[in-house]
Write a protein that holds these residues in place. Structure first.
Motif, mmCIF file in Angstrom:
data_model
loop_
_atom_site.group_PDB
_atom_site.id
_atom_site.type_symbol
_atom_site.label_atom_id
_atom_site.label_comp_id
_atom_site.label_asym_id
_atom_site.label_seq_id
_atom_site.Cartn_x
_atom_site.Cartn_y
_atom_site.Cartn_z
ATOM 1 N N TYR A 37 39.943 48.876 38.668
ATOM 2 C CA TYR A 37 39.185 47.737 37.662
ATOM 3 C C TYR A 37 39.268 47.498 36.859
ATOM 4 C CZ TYR A 37 36.245 48.117 41.856
ATOM 5 O OH TYR A 37 36.362 47.891 42.722
ATOM 6 N N PRO A 38 39.810 49.296 36.128
ATOM 7 C CA PRO A 38 40.328 47.979 34.104
ATOM 8 C C PRO A 38 41.069 47.585 34.255
ATOM 9 C CG PRO A 38 40.231 51.064 34.497
ATOM 10 C CD PRO A 38 40.094 50.027 35.806
ATOM 11 N N LEU A 41 39.131 44.417 34.809
ATOM 12 C CA LEU A 41 38.782 43.902 33.646
ATOM 13 C C LEU A 41 40.266 42.869 32.033
ATOM 14 C CD1 LEU A 41 36.423 43.452 31.308
ATOM 15 C CD2 LEU A 41 36.803 46.173 30.776
ATOM 16 N N LYS A 42 41.184 44.111 31.972
ATOM 17 C CA LYS A 42 42.182 43.402 31.382
ATOM 18 C C LYS A 42 42.584 42.250 31.815
ATOM 19 C CE LYS A 42 46.601 45.067 29.521
ATOM 20 N NZ LYS A 42 47.505 43.954 30.378
ATOM 21 N N GLU A 44 40.909 40.258 33.226
ATOM 22 C CA GLU A 44 40.164 38.762 33.059
ATOM 23 C C GLU A 44 40.262 38.506 31.637
ATOM 24 O OE1 GLU A 44 35.968 40.095 35.082
ATOM 25 O OE2 GLU A 44 34.706 38.299 34.491
ATOM 26 N N GLN A 45 39.616 39.280 30.586
ATOM 27 C CA GLN A 45 39.640 38.817 29.683
ATOM 28 C C GLN A 45 41.333 38.511 28.978
ATOM 29 O OE1 GLN A 45 39.324 43.356 27.575
ATOM 30 N NE2 GLN A 45 37.342 42.987 27.290
ATOM 31 N N GLU A 46 42.315 38.263 29.174
ATOM 32 C CA GLU A 46 42.993 37.492 29.318
ATOM 33 C C GLU A 46 43.064 36.216 29.785
ATOM 34 O OE1 GLU A 46 47.001 39.456 30.578
ATOM 35 O OE2 GLU A 46 47.240 41.215 28.538
ATOM 36 N N GLY A 47 42.555 36.152 30.383
ATOM 37 C CA GLY A 47 41.878 34.570 31.321
ATOM 38 C C GLY A 47 43.153 34.632 32.705
ATOM 39 N N SER A 51 36.069 35.993 37.466
ATOM 40 C CA SER A 51 34.921 36.925 38.723
ATOM 41 C C SER A 51 33.219 35.689 38.773
ATOM 42 C CB SER A 51 34.775 38.070 37.622
ATOM 43 O OG SER A 51 33.967 38.092 36.640
ATOM 44 N N ARG A 63 30.833 41.366 43.870
ATOM 45 C CA ARG A 63 32.077 40.550 42.437
ATOM 46 C C ARG A 63 33.154 40.355 43.034
ATOM 47 N NH1 ARG A 63 29.858 39.214 37.874
ATOM 48 N NH2 ARG A 63 32.177 38.246 36.321
ATOM 49 N N TYR A 65 36.890 37.859 43.135
ATOM 50 C CA TYR A 65 37.831 37.943 41.675
ATOM 51 C C TYR A 65 38.606 36.324 42.306
ATOM 52 C CZ TYR A 65 36.806 42.068 39.054
ATOM 53 O OH TYR A 65 35.659 43.053 38.709
ATOM 54 N N GLN A 74 50.758 32.514 34.688
ATOM 55 C CA GLN A 74 51.535 34.046 34.505
ATOM 56 C C GLN A 74 51.958 34.240 35.506
ATOM 57 O OE1 GLN A 74 48.531 37.252 33.342
ATOM 58 N NE2 GLN A 74 50.118 38.750 32.861
#
Lengths: 101, 927
Positions: A37-38, A41-42, A44-47, A51, A63, A65, A74
């Motif tokens: 999960y972390p 998150l990372k 998702e924050q980077e794009g 989600s 949820r 993704y 990437q």
């Protein structure tokens, strides 16, 4: 691994990604599922992934993704890097004493 | 790119905190549910299915923490947390917080205030364009009129002819401007107005003055080279301040006709606001006139005199020019100019010709007369305030250390529960930085008030005139310095105890917090108290020395009477008087003022004692050879009317004073003082002998008719004996026998009226003004003050310094005492059980108190030991900077030691006695 999974299998929820990674690695990777999960998150924050809420198989809220265009780029970049690294290492393994004389 | 996007996301995640938390919990639950389902389908019982799922998942809380760390910016979040925690803790300890903030505010405020002043006086740039390109000719400022063709050490004041020579022959300067080194008052009246003329300061400047400075008119135009030609229409430029304050920014002033010293001038423009001229001074000029109008308005000397030096020079160099090269060029030009006047030079001047030189210095700060005058005061003040800051920091450190000790138990507990040492240290750091920022902010307010107070005392404002152009608001560099210091102090003193607390094994601290065996824990505190005591001693001794010196100066034998004497300042040139009208004027003034009830005596003098003025001359005693170029034959002189010596209260020791018989047509006479007699006549009787002034080329000009006691006229060298002085009679003009010319026509414009009141009578300034108005309503009285006030004014700066140092001395003593109190109280608290045991075993209260006092006194003694050599060093430094100071004055040093000792006694007595009042059983029970 996450990106590839999403790339191959399309949008998945967190549990699904964890299971698939376990399967693909042939149960050789015994990683705690929670550590996923972390990472999600990372990414998702980077794009690289996006989600949204959806319905899982048993009609429960989960949820989901999915890979974004940036994420695809990437993935390609990292694949390329990995293959390059692997090729270099392979050359080192293939070399014999005579070749270097 | 990804990193940036991620950073931004993390920044904004704060807003969605709770929602994200819910989402994570939901996802975890969902994940666990699905895994549990899978295990169920594989055949496991429900409890086992769930357990396996949870095991497989991994430690949830750790993962959540990791998640949160990824999600937000942990650094900022912890910072916010720590800040709120610190605020809460500080609110719970109001005494401590108040003490620290107050102490810091005082120290930082005092230091900032003084550094602001120092920065302004020493570094303030002129309000002109590109001050860095300006260079002034001459290092030390000379004022205001010098004659001849030689100047000692360097040429730093110049005649108009010499200026023109430089201006026309130095291509390195884009513009070289000249302006009056001194400055005078002009009697100003608007043409057509009925009011009497008022005196305002003004300055003569060259035509390119404003162009060189690069300032533009706020209204109208400024002076141009075309105005500075002989015969050009007389114009003047007014200051913005006067235009705004006196004339209400009336636009009709520009172009209006004004009468300056009874001569018509057109005011063509207004200077920009903030422009204060070419030097920092208490009263900036309000009028600027062209150099070539100087003879029109009439001053003390003829500016067309080739060898009358009265101008300062500042120039703007061409871009890329080398100042050193220009300086070398100008030295050559100086020699050329001197050579071209060889025939007019005296023998002395010719001898000194090879030594004549000049220097270029940076001119961005203008002419540095004020800086030179105040420099050593400011240096002393800076040192004093640095000491205070040190003491304050020591006090704050002490308080912080105490707090750190108190929280030792809590810190250890936190560490035992898993807190990171770095986090704990960060918390302490946050708290101390907050304290120091608060102290710094409060300190700023104190600094502003303090600067204004000091400015008001050091440069008292004269009604109607401009004030010294120093702003009381702290300047940016000083502000930054202040905050830097306060933050550093906070960091240094907050971090040390926290850091040391985290080094201790938690169980140790938990076990015996009140019984800490670490004696070393108090070493830093004790060292701080010793430091504070030492520094306080230095400050106390310094203030004692300064006060003693001031007292010596103020109570010296002045040689004149200060009580019942009033000085009224006038300037006959403002009303357009000519030299031949003056004797009648003074007679009428004396008559009119004598008739005012309560007045017993009136006389007029060129300048009264200690009014800041000084006229000097080279003396050539008849019968002795002409003094050589390197001989000291200087004497100061004053021109006075009949009855002066009685009025001013100076005794005549031999011969007579100046009487009615000393008229314009009788033999020129002089009255000398004892110093003059001793220096030039040794043991011989001077009465009946003759002397002259070297510039008159004759030694038989004045006949000495009397000798007075030495009286203090000059405000320099107040600790040295009075120098040689002679007095001349007002009606007598110094006609040089060979040429028939009057040497000093300007010296007949006497400025100070000395008025003696009868004992018990009171004189109001209204009465004086009315009496003067009946003589001439156009002759303004510039100021009225008692002679005592005038004398006091000479000691203003010294008094201010002494008062400030005393204030800081007492402040630091109080702080040191508080520190000592704290340490003693803490020690007493620590040793409560020990005290209990002793008392149970039979020790008396006195013995217990003595025990604690001994410890405290050991600290004070150490402080005194450290402080004594520092005190002596400080005394020597003060003695080198100021006059009249005895650096090793034993009375002062002993007084300082006793004062400090006494306050330490009080400070340590209280906790010692309180500790001894505790009953033994209570002490033993306390843990």
């Amino acid at each position: 691994m996450v990106l590839k999974t999403l790339d191959v299998l399309g949008p998945l929820h967190g549990y699904g990604i964890a299971r698939r990674i376990e399967q693909i690695s042939g149960d050789l990777l015994a990683v705690n599922q929670g550590t996923l999960y972390p990472v999600l998150l990372k990414l998702e924050q980077e794009g690289s992934i996006a989600s949204e809420w959806g319905a899982s198989e048993n009609n429960r809220k989960a949820r989901f993704y999915r890979l974004t265009r940036a994420g695809r780029r990437q993935l390609q970049a990292e694949t390329h890097d990995w293959e390059q690294t692997a090729a270099i290492i392979e050359r080192f393994f293939a070399v014999k004493a005579e070749d270097l004389k | 790119m990804r990193l940036l996007r991620r950073f931004v996301k993390r920044l904004g995640s704060w807003a969605t905190r709770s929602r994200d938390e819910e989402r994570l919990n939901a996802e975890i639950e969902e994940h666990l549910a699905q895994e549990t389902d899978r295990n169920l389908r594989a055949g496991l019982p429900p409890a086992e299915a769930r357990r396996r799922a949870v095991l497989n998942f991994g430690p949830v809380e750790a993962m959540k923490e990791d998640y949160r760390a990824q999600r937000g910016l942990p650094f900022i979040e912890t910072l916010v947390q720590d800040t709120r925690y610190a605020v809460r803790r500080l609110r719970n300890a109001p005494a401590f917080t108040a003490a620290v903030v107050l102490t810091l505010a005082l120290g930082i405020g005092a230091t900032t205030s003084i550094f602001s002043l120092v920065h302004a006086v020493l570094f303030k740039s002129l309000a002109v364009a590109n001050p860095a390109e300006l260079y002034r000719v001459g290092k030390a400022a000379r004022c205001c009129y010098w004659g001849g063709y030689s100047q000692e050490d360097e040429f730093s004041i110049f005649s108009y002819d010499l200026y023109k020579h430089f201006r026309d022959n130095t291509p390195g300067f884009a513009e070289l401007a000249a302006f009056q080194a001194g400055g005078g008052l002009f009697g100003v009246r608007r043409a057509g107005a009925a009011e009497a003329a008022q005196g305002y300061p003004g300055e003569f400047v060259s035509g390119n003055y404003f162009a060189m400075f690069g300032v533009h008119a706020y209204a109208g135009r400024l002076l141009a080279p075309g105005d500075d030609q002989p015969g050009a229409p007389p114009v003047a430029v007014m200051s913005y301040r006067l235009w705004q304050q006196r004339y209400g920014s009336d636009p009709s002033v520009v172009g209006a006709l004004f009468s300056l010293d009874n001569e018509p001038f057109t005011v063509v423009g207004i200077t920009p606001p903030g422009f204060f001229g070419d030097k920092l001074r208490s009263i900036p000029p309000d009028f600027f006139l062209s150099l070539n109008t100087e003879p029109v308005v009439g001053s003390a000397a003829d500016p067309n005199d080739v060898d009358t030096h009265w101008l300062d020079l500042i120039g703007r160099i061409r871009p890329g020019a080398d100042a050193k090269a220009i300086e070398a060029d100008m030295r050559v030009e100086l020699k050329q100019w001197l050579r071209s006047h060889w025939a007019d030079m005296s023998a002395n001047d010719r001898t000194k010709f090879p030594e004549q030189t000049l220097f270029l210095g940076p001119g961005g700060a203008g002419i540095t007369a004020m800086r030179d005058e105040y420099q050593h005061w400011l240096e002393i003040l800076m040192l004093v305030s640095s000491f205070v800051l040190l003491i304050v920091c020591a006090n704050v450190a002490n308080l912080m250390l105490v707090r750190g000790m108190e929280r030792r138990q809590q810190t250890s507990l936190s560490m035992a529960l898993g807190a990171q040492a770095s986090r704990l240290v960060r918390q302490a750091l946050t708290e101390s930085i907050m304290l120091s920022l608060a102290g710094g902010a409060a300190g700023l307010a104190i600094a502003y008030a303090g600067t204004r107070l000091i400015l008001r005392f050091a440069f008292p404002h004269v009604a109607g005139m401009g004030g010294v152009p120093i702003s009381a608001a702290p300047s940016m560099p000083v502000l930054l310095f202040t905050f830097g210091v306060s933050t550093l102090a906070g960091i240094a003193f907050g971090i040390a105890p926290a850091w040391s607390a985290t080094r201790v094994d938690p169980i140790e601290a938990l076990r015996g917090a009140s019984r800490s065996t670490a004696r070393t824990g108090t070493l830093p505190r004790r060292a701080l108290v010793v430091l504070q005591a030492a520094l306080s001693l230095v400050l106390l001794a310094a203030s004692g020395l300064l006060t003693a010196a001031l007292h010596n100066l103020e109570s010296q034998k002045f040689g004149f009477s200060q009580d019942r004497r009033t000085i009224a300042r006038i300037d006959p040139s403002l009303a357009g008087y000519q030299p031949d009208q003056l004797t009648t004027l003074y007679g009428r003034i004396r008559g009119s003022l004598s008739s005012v009830p309560g007045v017993s005596d009136v006389a007029v003098a060129q300048y009264s004692p200690l009014n800041g003025n000084n006229w000097g001359a080279g003396v050539w005693v008849d019968g002795q050879p002409l003094p050589g170029p390197h001989e000291d034959n200087w004497a100061s002189w004053d021109r006075v009317t009949v009855g002066y010596f009685d009025a001013i209260g100076t005794r005549i020791i031999e011969g007579r004073g100046i009487t009615e018989q000393d008229r314009a047509d009788s033999q020129l006479i002089a009255v000398i003082n004892q110093a003059f007699a001793r220096k030039y006549f040794k043991q011989a009787d001077p009465v009946g002998k003759y002397f002259g002034r070297t510039e008159m080329q004759s030694s038989r000009v004045y006949r000495i008719v009397g000798v007075t006691e030495d009286a203090r006229y000059l405000e320099s060298a107040l600790d040295k004996p009075v120098g040689p002085f002679f007095f001349l009679s007002e009606p007598q003009h110094d006609i040089v026998p060979s040429t028939g010319k009057d040497t000093d026509p300007g010296s007949h414009f006497l400025q100070d009226i000395v008025i003696v009141t009868r004992p018990g009578a009171r004189l109001t300034s209204d009465q004086l003004r009315r009496a003067m108005a009946s003589v001439d309503p156009n002759l303004p009285i510039i100021s009225i003050q008692t002679l005592a006030e005038q004398v006091d004014g000479q000691f203003r700066q010294q008094r201010l310094i002494a008062q400030l140092t005393s204030f800081f001395g007492i402040l630091s003593m109080v702080l040191a005492s508080i520190g000592l109190y704290g340490v003693t109280a803490y020690n007493a608290g620590r040793r409560t059980s020990e005290i209990g045991v002793r008392m149970a075993l039979g020790a008396t209260r006195a013995q217990v108190s003595a025990l604690l006092l001994r410890g405290a006194f050991a600290l004070v003694a150490a402080g005194l030991l450290v402080g004594l050599p520092l005190t002596l060093a400080a005394g020597r430094f003060l003695g080198s900077q100021l006059y009249g100071l005895n650096p090793y004055d034993p009375a002062v040093i002993v007084a300082a030691v006793v004062t400090l000792g006494f306050s330490s006694l009080i400070a340590s007595l209280i906790p010692a006695i309180r500790a001894s009042l505790v009953s033994p059983s209570e002490a033993l029970r306390a843990e």
